[in-house]
Design an enzyme around this catalytic site. Structure first.
Site, mmCIF file in Angstrom:
data_model
loop_
_atom_site.group_PDB
_atom_site.id
_atom_site.type_symbol
_atom_site.label_atom_id
_atom_site.label_comp_id
_atom_site.label_asym_id
_atom_site.label_seq_id
_atom_site.Cartn_x
_atom_site.Cartn_y
_atom_site.Cartn_z
ATOM 1 N N LYS A 53 21.201 41.066 145.377
ATOM 2 C CA LYS A 53 20.640 42.220 144.653
ATOM 3 C C LYS A 53 20.018 41.763 143.329
ATOM 4 C CE LYS A 53 23.778 45.347 146.982
ATOM 5 N NZ LYS A 53 25.105 45.971 147.030
ATOM 6 N N GLN A 81 30.439 48.091 143.511
ATOM 7 C CA GLN A 81 30.338 47.350 144.774
ATOM 8 C C GLN A 81 31.578 47.602 145.635
ATOM 9 O OE1 GLN A 81 27.568 45.291 145.642
ATOM 10 N NE2 GLN A 81 28.540 45.254 147.653
ATOM 11 N N ASP A 97 23.242 54.152 144.620
ATOM 12 C CA ASP A 97 23.720 53.927 145.993
ATOM 13 C C ASP A 97 23.532 55.204 146.815
ATOM 14 O OD1 ASP A 97 24.542 51.454 146.857
ATOM 15 O OD2 ASP A 97 26.562 51.598 146.016
#
Ligand code: NDP
Length: 295
Positions: A59, A103, A128
């Site tokens: 990322k 995460q 997200d």
């Protein structure tokens, strides 16, 4: 053999839908916006799960490619719920942070609190797209898919790039998680597909998968989808990521299915790069909306 006799022609192999050129194009298109908007993405990691570390590295590499600022908030494995909640509050309040993610998966002591922690993320920074606000908006129509979850969003982008029609097709999704299967079903439905969602309680899975024009698997079981479960000329999207003998493999028996499918995504290199690029796009969109709201 006489000229009139049929010759055996080997089956046409499927078009392999690489995610790389699609992700490259998406990221390239974001560069000018990143330059103007100057967004910042933060990733919170608790513990040192090697798979998570590798996803985070990917990322941040993509952030670097588009010139996006980023920060890694790396917390000890034994971080408490209160400590993590407090960091989420700080990030929600920090006007320099455009978007952030926690995460997943979290360490086992925090894992049961995942829904609560996701709920704590400000919907304007929830890049997200896992929170109820952003998921709920998707139900309205394509126009309201502002911060959609990155993996389903990446799948749609991949289908569009390769000019694979969705409208009027029967899409069968295996997997009904809140972050992949369900939002993918909504996004395909929003684009005119007829959608069937299968899961661990589905009886006779192959009865459904064999009907799919577009078959998406998001389970996490290597070789769950075999050749016999796929309709000839179907488009097969393998979202699963599994580690086997040190290698990454999907849910789909790639080698045999590519002989009958019209198109198939590889693992790695299919949906994975799309997920990363879609996350970066969400961060740009989040910043854009935050600036609009300030006006
Ligand atoms: P979850 O474990 O949350 O969901 C798995 C789903 O598969 C569940 O809905 C489950 O059903 C269903 N399932 C399990 N076993 C079977 C079975 N035998 N037959 C049919 N359905 C079954 O996983 P995620 O959605 O988070 O992820 C799915 C996969 O996608 C994983 O391999 C993950 O690593 C990968 N992934 C890949 C990404 C990428 O960028 N390429 C991004 C995110 C995930 P039930 O609901 O009944 O339990």
């Amino acid at each position: 053999m006489s000229e009139n006799e049929c010759r055996y022609t080997p089956p046409m192999s499927a078009h392999v839908l690489s995610g790389k050129p699609v992700a490259d194009q998406l990221l390239e298109a974001l560069k000018p916006q990143v330059e103007v908007l100057n967004p910042k993405l933060v990733i919170v990691q608790v513990g040192a799960d090697p798979a998570s570390t590798s996803y985070i590295t990917q990322k941040f590499k993509s952030c670097d490619r588009v010139g996006m600022r980023h920060e890694h908030r790396h917390l000890e494995t034994d971080t408490s719920f209160d400590q993590l909640s407090s960091l989420i509050d700080d990030l929600n309040r920090d006007s320099d942070v455009s978007g952030f993610i926690v995460q997943l998966p979290l360490p086992s002591h925090l894992e049961p609190h995942t829904p609560q922690l996701i709920r704590a993320v400000d919907p304007r920074k929830d890049i997200d797209g896992f929170g109820a606000y952003n998921l709920g908006k998707m139900f309205l129509s394509v126009e309201f898919e502002h911060l959609p979850p990155a993996t389903p969003s990446g799948v749609i982008e991949l289908l569009n790039f390769y000019s694979i029609p969705i409208e009027g097709k029967h899409a069968v999704i295996v997997g009904r998680s809140n972050i992949v299967g369900k939002p993918l079903a909504v996004m395909l439905l929003n684009r005119g597909a007829t959608v069937t969602v299968c899961h661990s309680k589905t009886k006779n899975l192959s009865h459904f998968t064999r009907q799919a024009d577009i078959l998406c698997s998001a389970v996490g079981h290597p070789k769950l989808i075999t050749k016999e479960m796929v309709k000839p000329r179907a488009v097969v999207i393998d979202i699963g990521v599994n580690r086997m003998d040190g290698n990454l493999v999907g849910d789909v028996d790639f080698e045999s299915i590519k002989e009958i499918a019209s198109a198939i995504t590889p693992v790695p290199g299919g949906v994975g790069p799309m997920t990363v690029a879609s996350l970066i796009r969400n961060c740009v969109r989040a910043k854009e909306r935050q600036l609009e709201d300030q006006k």
